[in-house]
Design an enzyme around this catalytic site. Structure first.
Site, PDB file in Angstrom:
ATOM      1  N   SER A 192     -10.595  -3.909   8.380  1.00 16.71           N
ATOM      2  CA  SER A 192      -8.642  -2.289   7.833  1.00 16.71           C
ATOM      3  C   SER A 192      -8.465  -1.488   9.103  1.00 16.71           C
ATOM      4  O   SER A 192      -9.676  -0.728   8.714  1.00 16.71           O
ATOM      5  CB  SER A 192      -9.505  -2.232   6.434  1.00 16.71           C
ATOM      6  OG  SER A 192      -8.418  -0.868   6.414  1.00 16.71           O
ATOM      7  N   HIS A 226      -1.013  -5.040   3.377  1.00 15.63           N
ATOM      8  CA  HIS A 226      -1.430  -4.794   2.285  1.00 15.63           C
ATOM      9  C   HIS A 226      -0.649  -3.807   1.649  1.00 15.63           C
ATOM     10  O   HIS A 226      -0.746  -2.612   2.199  1.00 15.63           O
ATOM     11  CB  HIS A 226      -3.156  -4.631   2.269  1.00 15.63           C
ATOM     12  CG  HIS A 226      -3.683  -3.869   0.608  1.00 15.63           C
ATOM     13  ND1 HIS A 226      -4.775  -3.794   0.282  1.00 15.63           N
ATOM     14  CD2 HIS A 226      -2.930  -4.190  -0.938  1.00 15.63           C
ATOM     15  CE1 HIS A 226      -5.010  -3.410  -0.814  1.00 15.63           C
ATOM     16  NE2 HIS A 226      -3.104  -3.660  -1.505  1.00 15.63           N
ATOM     17  N   ASP A 243     -11.587  -6.375  -1.066  1.00 15.85           N
ATOM     18  CA  ASP A 243     -10.986  -5.396  -0.368  1.00 15.85           C
ATOM     19  C   ASP A 243     -10.984  -3.863  -0.414  1.00 15.85           C
ATOM     20  O   ASP A 243     -10.765  -3.764  -2.784  1.00 15.85           O
ATOM     21  CB  ASP A 243      -9.509  -4.637   0.128  1.00 15.85           C
ATOM     22  CG  ASP A 243      -8.685  -3.967   0.818  1.00 15.85           C
ATOM     23  OD1 ASP A 243     -10.008  -3.008   0.780  1.00 15.85           O
ATOM     24  OD2 ASP A 243      -7.362  -3.528   0.111  1.00 15.85           O
ATOM     25  N   GLY A 244     -12.946  -3.578  -0.168  1.00 18.01           N
ATOM     26  CA  GLY A 244     -12.747  -1.738  -0.979  1.00 18.01           C
ATOM     27  C   GLY A 244     -14.452  -1.693  -0.725  1.00 18.01           C
ATOM     28  O   GLY A 244     -15.105  -3.109  -1.954  1.00 18.01           O
ATOM     29  N   GLY A 245     -14.998  -0.991  -0.518  1.00 19.86           N
ATOM     30  CA  GLY A 245     -16.482  -0.579  -0.653  1.00 19.86           C
ATOM     31  C   GLY A 245     -17.175  -1.663   0.027  1.00 19.86           C
ATOM     32  O   GLY A 245     -18.240  -2.179  -0.184  1.00 19.86           O
ATOM     33  N   ASP A 304      -3.573  -1.599   5.845  1.00 19.01           N
ATOM     34  CA  ASP A 304      -3.125  -0.507   5.202  1.00 19.01           C
ATOM     35  C   ASP A 304      -1.840  -0.242   4.743  1.00 19.01           C
ATOM     36  O   ASP A 304      -1.676   1.088   5.198  1.00 19.01           O
ATOM     37  CB  ASP A 304      -3.661   0.397   4.427  1.00 19.01           C
ATOM     38  CG  ASP A 304      -5.017  -0.349   3.665  1.00 19.01           C
ATOM     39  OD1 ASP A 304      -4.954  -1.951   2.879  1.00 19.01           O
ATOM     40  OD2 ASP A 304      -6.121  -1.134   4.469  1.00 19.01           O
ATOM     41  N   MET A 311       0.577   2.314   2.810  1.00 21.72           N
ATOM     42  CA  MET A 311       0.447   3.662   1.214  1.00 21.72           C
ATOM     43  C   MET A 311       1.373   4.633   1.409  1.00 21.72           C
ATOM     44  O   MET A 311       2.108   4.917   2.623  1.00 21.72           O
ATOM     45  CB  MET A 311      -0.987   4.045   0.690  1.00 21.72           C
ATOM     46  CG  MET A 311      -2.406   3.413   1.366  1.00 21.72           C
ATOM     47  SD  MET A 311      -3.527   4.622   1.476  1.00 21.72           S
ATOM     48  CE  MET A 311      -4.847   3.259   1.905  1.00 21.72           C
ATOM     49  N   MET A 323      -8.494  -6.115  -5.829  1.00 23.17           N
ATOM     50  CA  MET A 323      -9.341  -4.653  -4.942  1.00 23.17           C
ATOM     51  C   MET A 323     -10.957  -4.151  -5.842  1.00 23.17           C
ATOM     52  O   MET A 323     -10.779  -4.313  -7.085  1.00 23.17           O
ATOM     53  CB  MET A 323      -8.448  -3.102  -5.530  1.00 23.17           C
ATOM     54  CG  MET A 323      -7.069  -3.897  -5.275  1.00 23.17           C
ATOM     55  SD  MET A 323      -7.171  -4.163  -2.770  1.00 23.17           S
ATOM     56  CE  MET A 323      -7.469  -2.133  -3.290  1.00 23.17           C
ATOM     57  N   GLY A 335     -13.165  -1.587   6.052  1.00 22.92           N
ATOM     58  CA  GLY A 335     -13.091  -0.924   7.408  1.00 22.92           C
ATOM     59  C   GLY A 335     -13.673   0.274   7.766  1.00 22.92           C
ATOM     60  O   GLY A 335     -14.183  -0.148   9.014  1.00 22.92           O
ATOM     61  N   MET A 378       0.396  -1.442  -0.691  1.00 22.58           N
ATOM     62  CA  MET A 378       0.009  -0.723  -1.513  1.00 22.58           C
ATOM     63  C   MET A 378       1.555   0.672  -1.457  1.00 22.58           C
ATOM     64  O   MET A 378       1.385   1.969  -1.270  1.00 22.58           O
ATOM     65  CB  MET A 378      -0.610   0.397  -1.895  1.00 22.58           C
ATOM     66  CG  MET A 378      -1.946  -0.656  -1.473  1.00 22.58           C
ATOM     67  SD  MET A 378      -3.826   0.316  -0.819  1.00 22.58           S
ATOM     68  CE  MET A 378      -3.769  -0.493   1.090  1.00 22.58           C
ATOM     69  N   HIS A 395      -6.379  -5.757   8.877  1.00 24.34           N
ATOM     70  CA  HIS A 395      -5.513  -5.498   7.806  1.00 24.34           C
ATOM     71  C   HIS A 395      -5.242  -4.463   8.082  1.00 24.34           C
ATOM     72  O   HIS A 395      -6.214  -3.545   8.124  1.00 24.34           O
ATOM     73  CB  HIS A 395      -7.445  -5.634   6.854  1.00 24.34           C
ATOM     74  CG  HIS A 395      -6.846  -5.330   5.320  1.00 24.34           C
ATOM     75  ND1 HIS A 395      -5.891  -5.855   4.004  1.00 24.34           N
ATOM     76  CD2 HIS A 395      -6.429  -4.109   4.600  1.00 24.34           C
ATOM     77  CE1 HIS A 395      -5.918  -5.681   2.858  1.00 24.34           C
ATOM     78  NE2 HIS A 395      -6.414  -4.137   3.364  1.00 24.34           N
ATOM     79  N   GLY A 424      -5.614   3.080  -2.291  1.00 24.18           N
ATOM     80  CA  GLY A 424      -5.652   4.563  -1.582  1.00 24.18           C
ATOM     81  C   GLY A 424      -6.256   5.907  -0.359  1.00 24.18           C
ATOM     82  O   GLY A 424      -5.765   6.108   0.193  1.00 24.18           O
ATOM     83  N   PHE A 425      -8.076   5.272  -0.674  1.00 24.83           N
ATOM     84  CA  PHE A 425      -8.449   5.855   0.357  1.00 24.83           C
ATOM     85  C   PHE A 425      -9.824   4.404   0.730  1.00 24.83           C
ATOM     86  O   PHE A 425     -10.421   3.604   0.329  1.00 24.83           O
ATOM     87  CB  PHE A 425      -9.120   6.975  -0.149  1.00 24.83           C
ATOM     88  CG  PHE A 425      -8.127   7.584  -0.767  1.00 24.83           C
ATOM     89  CD1 PHE A 425      -7.572   8.554   0.002  1.00 24.83           C
ATOM     90  CD2 PHE A 425      -7.996   8.121  -2.607  1.00 24.83           C
ATOM     91  CE1 PHE A 425      -6.639   9.554  -0.524  1.00 24.83           C
ATOM     92  CE2 PHE A 425      -6.990   8.900  -2.158  1.00 24.83           C
ATOM     93  CZ  PHE A 425      -6.632   9.846  -1.644  1.00 24.83           C
ATOM     94  N   GLY A 426     -10.299   4.679   2.314  1.00 32.32           N
ATOM     95  CA  GLY A 426     -11.178   4.167   2.732  1.00 32.32           C
ATOM     96  C   GLY A 426     -12.289   4.556   1.825  1.00 32.32           C
ATOM     97  O   GLY A 426     -12.489   5.854   1.492  1.00 32.32           O
ATOM     98  N   GLY A 427     -13.468   4.447   2.625  1.00 32.75           N
ATOM     99  CA  GLY A 427     -15.035   4.936   2.232  1.00 32.75           C
ATOM    100  C   GLY A 427     -15.256   5.028   1.069  1.00 32.75           C
ATOM    101  O   GLY A 427     -16.792   5.683   0.719  1.00 32.75           O
TER     102      GLY A 427
HETATM  103  C1  DX5 Z   1      -7.891   0.474  -0.145  1.00 32.42           C
HETATM  104  C2  DX5 Z   1      -7.066  -0.168   1.004  1.00 32.42           C
HETATM  105  C3  DX5 Z   1      -8.321  -0.634   1.563  1.00 32.42           C
HETATM  106  C4  DX5 Z   1      -9.419   0.078   2.921  1.00 32.42           C
HETATM  107  C5  DX5 Z   1     -10.901   0.018   2.676  1.00 32.42           C
HETATM  108  O1  DX5 Z   1      -6.550   1.814  -0.332  1.00 32.42           O
HETATM  109  O2  DX5 Z   1      -6.496  -0.903   0.046  1.00 32.42           O
HETATM  110  O3  DX5 Z   1      -8.541  -1.492   3.090  1.00 32.42           O
HETATM  111  O4  DX5 Z   1      -9.049   0.628   3.501  1.00 32.42           O
HETATM  112  O5  DX5 Z   1     -11.761   0.257   3.068  1.00 32.42           O
HETATM  113  P1  DX5 Z   1     -12.862   0.365   3.527  1.00 32.42           P
HETATM  114  O6  DX5 Z   1     -13.941  -0.710   3.975  1.00 32.42           O
HETATM  115  O7  DX5 Z   1     -13.678   2.167   3.942  1.00 32.42           O
HETATM  116  O8  DX5 Z   1     -13.765   0.610   1.692  1.00 32.42           O
HETATM  117 ZN    ZN Z   2      -6.522  -3.210   1.639  1.00 36.93          ZN
END
Ligand code: DX5
Ligand code: ZN
Length: 214
Positions: A6, A64, A173-175, A33, A35, A135, A195, A66, A31, A140-143
């Site tokens: 991502s 993706h 996707d996510g974590g 993202d 938003m 999901m 990501g 969002m 990927h 909304g956020f990475g990490g």
């Molecule tokens: C979250 C995004 C993800 C995000 C994943 O809303 O859709 O794609 O970038 O990030 P990580 O891998 O850091 O959880």
């Molecule tokens: Zn995503």
């Protein structure tokens, strides 16, 4: 697994370098993202950023959306180089229509559900989809931390695919890191979006290779 880094966690001042770096390591997708500050409480990037990569890398562009109005913007992302466009189940009133419209653009179509959405709502559409994105964090956020309630959803989709003889891809996707990706893979997942665990890693190559080997 198929690996879809991502770019949300990439260095935007050297975006192409980061994309070429993961491509070189074997990542098959990237990927993207998108938003809008409405569907999710964050704003990321628009078609112009994707366009800047057009013709400069060979990875599949996995977009993706969002955003509240995916059909309003899908064509711009196709023109900017999207290969797969995924929208959220939660924002469209006519899912069949949205799938049809995106397919008509000549891209693959995916649907995504948030952590609190029941996977069974997708049953009427399985036959029409190229990809389903589960999901494993609130979008909304990475990490953020991986949510394990994504695992039974992945398992359900893998079982339905087998039972119905379908071939949609299952993406998470996510974590996602080596450990959580393994759990997803064991439940039938095909594509790992990652990501933070890739772009912020001290040894990026080790993470990409590790994910590819799952
Ligand atoms: C979250 C995004 C993800 C995000 C994943 O809303 O859709 O794609 O970038 O990030 P990580 O891998 O850091 O959880
Ligand atoms: Zn995503």
């Amino acid at each position: 697994m198929i690996v879809s880094p991502s770019i949300l966690s990439a260095d935007f001042s050297h975006l192409l370098d980061d994309v070429l770096d993961v491509q070189e390591m074997g990542a098959q997708y990237i990927h993207i993202d998108v938003m809008d500050g409405h569907f999710v409480p964050n704003i990321s990037l628009g078609p112009v950023v994707l366009e800047s990569l057009k013709g400069k890398c060979s990875v599949i562009k996995d977009v993706h959306l969002m955003i509240d109005e995916p059909l309003k913007y899908a064509e711009s992302f196709k023109k900017a180089g999207a290969d797969i466009i995924t929208f959220h189940y939660e924002v469209v009133s006519d899912v069949k229509f949205a799938i049809k419209k995106i397919k008509e653009l000549g891209v693959k179509v995916g649907i995504s559900i948030k952590p609190k959405t029941d996977v069974k709502v997708l049953l009427p559409y399985l036959n029409d989809l190229d990809l389903i994105l589960i999901m494993s964090v609130e979008p909304g956020f990475g990490g953020q931390k991986f949510m394990e309630n994504s695992l039974p959803k992945i398992k359900f989709l893998a079982e339905e695919r087998c039972k119905l003889g379908l071939n949609y891809l299952i993406e998470v996707d996510g974590g996602i890191n080596l450990e959580t990706a393994k759990l997803c893979k064991d439940n039938g997942c095909d594509i790992a979006v990652a990501g933070t665990s890739i772009f912020k890693a001290s040894d990026r190559n080790k993470v990409v290779k590790g994910l590819l080997e799952l």
